[in-house]
Design a protein around this motif. Structure first.
Motif, PDB file in Angstrom:
ATOM      1  N   GLU A  54     -35.489  22.317 -45.109  1.00 62.89           N
ATOM      2  CA  GLU A  54     -34.330  22.200 -44.464  1.00 62.89           C
ATOM      3  C   GLU A  54     -33.794  23.489 -43.878  1.00 62.89           C
ATOM      4  OE1 GLU A  54     -31.891  19.603 -48.079  1.00 62.89           O
ATOM      5  OE2 GLU A  54     -31.996  21.901 -48.335  1.00 62.89           O
ATOM      6  N   GLY A  55     -33.310  23.303 -42.771  1.00 63.74           N
ATOM      7  CA  GLY A  55     -32.731  24.193 -41.943  1.00 63.74           C
ATOM      8  C   GLY A  55     -33.421  24.391 -40.666  1.00 63.74           C
ATOM      9  N   CYS A  56     -34.936  23.686 -40.751  1.00 65.56           N
ATOM     10  CA  CYS A  56     -35.599  23.879 -39.350  1.00 65.56           C
ATOM     11  C   CYS A  56     -35.654  25.154 -38.898  1.00 65.56           C
ATOM     12  CB  CYS A  56     -35.029  22.932 -38.476  1.00 65.56           C
ATOM     13  SG  CYS A  56     -35.058  21.026 -38.800  1.00 65.56           S
ATOM     14  N   ASP A  57     -34.967  25.724 -37.755  1.00 64.75           N
ATOM     15  CA  ASP A  57     -35.155  26.897 -37.058  1.00 64.75           C
ATOM     16  C   ASP A  57     -34.469  27.976 -37.916  1.00 64.75           C
ATOM     17  OD1 ASP A  57     -32.781  25.824 -36.602  1.00 64.75           O
ATOM     18  OD2 ASP A  57     -32.875  26.536 -34.396  1.00 64.75           O
ATOM     19  N   GLU A  58     -35.025  29.351 -37.926  1.00 60.49           N
ATOM     20  CA  GLU A  58     -34.263  30.188 -38.773  1.00 60.49           C
ATOM     21  C   GLU A  58     -32.789  30.104 -38.655  1.00 60.49           C
ATOM     22  OE1 GLU A  58     -34.836  34.320 -38.041  1.00 60.49           O
ATOM     23  OE2 GLU A  58     -33.923  34.696 -39.786  1.00 60.49           O
ATOM     24  N   PRO A  59     -32.159  30.239 -37.589  1.00 62.39           N
ATOM     25  CA  PRO A  59     -30.570  30.496 -37.595  1.00 62.39           C
ATOM     26  C   PRO A  59     -29.886  29.246 -38.142  1.00 62.39           C
ATOM     27  CG  PRO A  59     -31.263  30.867 -35.475  1.00 62.39           C
ATOM     28  CD  PRO A  59     -32.336  30.198 -36.220  1.00 62.39           C
ATOM     29  N   GLU A  60     -28.844  29.167 -38.866  1.00 61.51           N
ATOM     30  CA  GLU A  60     -28.178  28.049 -39.613  1.00 61.51           C
ATOM     31  C   GLU A  60     -26.740  27.917 -39.287  1.00 61.51           C
ATOM     32  OE1 GLU A  60     -30.606  26.904 -40.657  1.00 61.51           O
ATOM     33  OE2 GLU A  60     -31.901  27.810 -41.777  1.00 61.51           O
ATOM     34  N   SER A  61     -26.082  27.142 -39.653  1.00 55.60           N
ATOM     35  CA  SER A  61     -24.781  26.731 -39.358  1.00 55.60           C
ATOM     36  C   SER A  61     -23.658  27.397 -39.765  1.00 55.60           C
ATOM     37  CB  SER A  61     -24.568  24.936 -39.446  1.00 55.60           C
ATOM     38  OG  SER A  61     -24.663  24.685 -40.693  1.00 55.60           O
TER      39      SER A  61
ATOM     40  N   GLY B 279     -26.591  33.264 -38.183  1.00 53.85           N
ATOM     41  CA  GLY B 279     -26.046  31.930 -37.686  1.00 53.85           C
ATOM     42  C   GLY B 279     -26.414  31.614 -36.289  1.00 53.85           C
ATOM     43  N   HIS B 280     -26.663  30.216 -35.908  1.00 56.71           N
ATOM     44  CA  HIS B 280     -26.519  29.804 -34.359  1.00 56.71           C
ATOM     45  C   HIS B 280     -25.174  30.325 -33.996  1.00 56.71           C
ATOM     46  CE1 HIS B 280     -30.280  27.536 -34.157  1.00 56.71           C
ATOM     47  NE2 HIS B 280     -29.875  27.055 -35.204  1.00 56.71           N
ATOM     48  N   ASP B 281     -24.928  30.554 -32.666  1.00 61.16           N
ATOM     49  CA  ASP B 281     -23.960  31.102 -32.049  1.00 61.16           C
ATOM     50  C   ASP B 281     -23.883  30.513 -30.456  1.00 61.16           C
ATOM     51  OD1 ASP B 281     -21.318  31.925 -31.299  1.00 61.16           O
ATOM     52  OD2 ASP B 281     -21.842  34.121 -31.604  1.00 61.16           O
TER      53      ASP B 281
HETATM   54 CA   LIG Z   1     -31.688  26.244 -38.622  1.00 60.09          CA
END
Ligand SMILES: [Ca+2]
Ligand SMILES: [Ca+2]
Ligand SMILES: [Ca+2]
Length: 461
Positions: free
Chosen positions: A146-153, A185-187
């Motif tokens: 879960e989360g795939c790439d490191e940054p999250e939402s 987080g993704h920005d």
């Molecule tokens: Ca991610």
């Protein structure tokens, strides 16, 4: 962050475990809350003031808390989530012990564009039902991948918590978002930038407690400064490098470390009484004391002989938390004003006016003076009136206002006073003295008037 190799992660995590001693519960904090002293009772003269220290003991947790527990529930977060699941009941108990009207909500985030991941999920809206909160927290799962790439939402999630009415925040609550994660987080995320998220949180009045828990291969919640920026902008708290088994304690510590602003608000004060403080407001960590200096002033023209009242509400975060935060002031203003005495010529018992007392000793006027003694005072309705023979120092009285006397100046005589007549309309006393009579009045707290003379002409030749 994502994790597809959970066994390897777990091994690495175990290698990073740091044993942190449990914080002692609320050490050094006074369990008493409210303003101290809560009553002021004193005597202050007109024009005077009373200066005193005033301590406001704040509660461990900000007032009327609506606390949202927000978790990153992607693959690497398993141990931290397990820790919070095991301790969430204790966290709620601690919070509700300090603030019995506390309510809670639960939410989680993963990421956009990652399969069935939820960029934001409200597990439980604001509720007083702690069992429902426990159930919602128990639903958190950190599944491998879960989360795939490191940054999250999280920027999107925080924005949702700030703007979605479904969260159910109460109107006058302290909104607290207790957030933990291990990755930035993704920005932008879902179109929400860091400034967007901060603006929304500020507009909502939300306070963010951020807990960064390190996990292997993740750069941390604050890797790009987001956690610091968000907690600073929302007057929240950032706790860094918290081991997974300490996350629940850190959440509680962070909530208890949120600052609160204490503001005295003067309610209705009786005319002549005013209250001022050395600071408009003070900000302290919740659970700590705010120390003010209070100055209570009595105006020069304040009404005397009365008790003047005032109340001060000590607001925490702009609201009155309870009766412990109400201060009652009762200031007794003493009578400091002397009465005024009069010695007015009056008629003799036969009703015949007597001549005005003269200043010319040779004027040949009546040797006896008939006078009405009177006095007025700002407070005492019935001051005592005394007649002094200044030649001998003899004092007669006390007499009531309205008493009529006959005064005879008889040099060489033994001063004395004899009752005569009866009733108020009659001359009540015949007083003999060696000099002109002097009249003064004393009010019931001892203020003495300026003496006035009742001039009696000497006997006619
Ligand atoms: Ca991610
Ligand atoms: Ca999850
Ligand atoms: Ca007086």
């Amino acid at each position: 962050m994502a994790s597809r190799m959970s066994s390897r992660i777990a091994m690495l995590f175990a290698g990073l475990l740091v044993v942190v001693p449990l914080a002692s519960p609320a050490a050094g904090h006074d369990p008493q809350i409210g303003v101290d002293p809560s009553t002021v009772s004193a005597t202050v003269a007109p024009g005077g003031n009373l200066v005193q220290g005033k301590i406001v003991h704040t509660a461990e947790v900000p007032p009327t808390p609506d606390v949202v527990f927000l978790a990153d529930t992607t693959g690497s977060m398993g141990p931290a989530i397990a820790n919070v699941q095991s301790a969430i009941a204790n966290i709620m108990t601690e919070i509700a012990t300090s603030q019995p009207n506390a309510r809670f909500a639960v939410a989680e985030y993963e990421d956009f564009g990652c399969g069935s991941n939820d960029p934001f999920l409200l597990n439980q809206a604001i509720t007083a039902d702690q069992t429902a909160v426990q159930t919602a927290v128990n639903s958190w799962q950190a599944l491998p991948g879960e989360g795939c790439d490191e940054p999250e939402s999280q920027l999107f999630a925080l924005n949702q918590l700030a703007t979605d009415p479904a969260i159910g925040f109460r109107a006058n609550s302290t909104r607290i978002i207790a957030w933990f994660g291990d990755a930035p987080g993704h920005d932008p995320s879902g179109g929400i930038t860091l400034p967007d998220s901060i603006d929304a949180l500020q507009a909502a009045g939300s306070r963010v407690v951020a807990v960064n828990t390190p996990t292997p291969g993740n750069s941390g919640l604050d890797a790009t400064g987001q956690a610091t920026a968000i907690t600073t902008a929302t007057t929240g708290v950032f706790l860094d490098n918290v081991a997974a088994n300490q996350v629940s304690q850190a959440i509680l510590d962070g909530i208890q470390a949120i600052s609160v602003t204490v503001t005295p608000q003067v309610g209705s004060c009786d005319a002549g009484l005013s209250v001022a403080f050395n600071a408009t407001s003070l900000t302290v960590e919740s659970g700590e004391d705010a120390s003010f200096t209070e100055t209570i002033s009595v105006a020069l023209n304040a009404p005397q002989g009365q008790t003047l009242n005032c109340t001060v509400d000590w607001l925490v975060e702009g609201a009155l938390s309870g009766p412990e935060f109400v201060q009652q002031i009762a200031i007794s203003v003493p009578d400091v004003t002397a009465p005024t005495a009069q010695c007015a010529p009056t008629t003799n018992p036969a009703g015949k006016s007597i001549p005005q007392a003269g200043t010319n000793p040779q004027s040949g006027q009546n040797p006896d003076g008939f006078y009405e003694l009177s006095a007025t005072d700002n407070v005492d309705p019935d001051p005592d009136i005394f007649v002094l023979d200044p030649a001998t120092g003899t004092v007669f009285g006390p007499f009531d206002s309205g008493t009529a006397i006959k005064y005879t100046q008889a040099p060489g005589a033994t001063p004395n006073a004899k009752k005569m007549g009866s009733g108020l309309s009659a001359v009540a006393w015949h007083i003999i003295g060696q000099g002109d009579a002097v009249v003064y009045a004393v009010d019931d707290v001892g203020n003495q008037s300026t003496p006035v003379s009742c001039q009696v002409p000497p006997p006619p030749k």
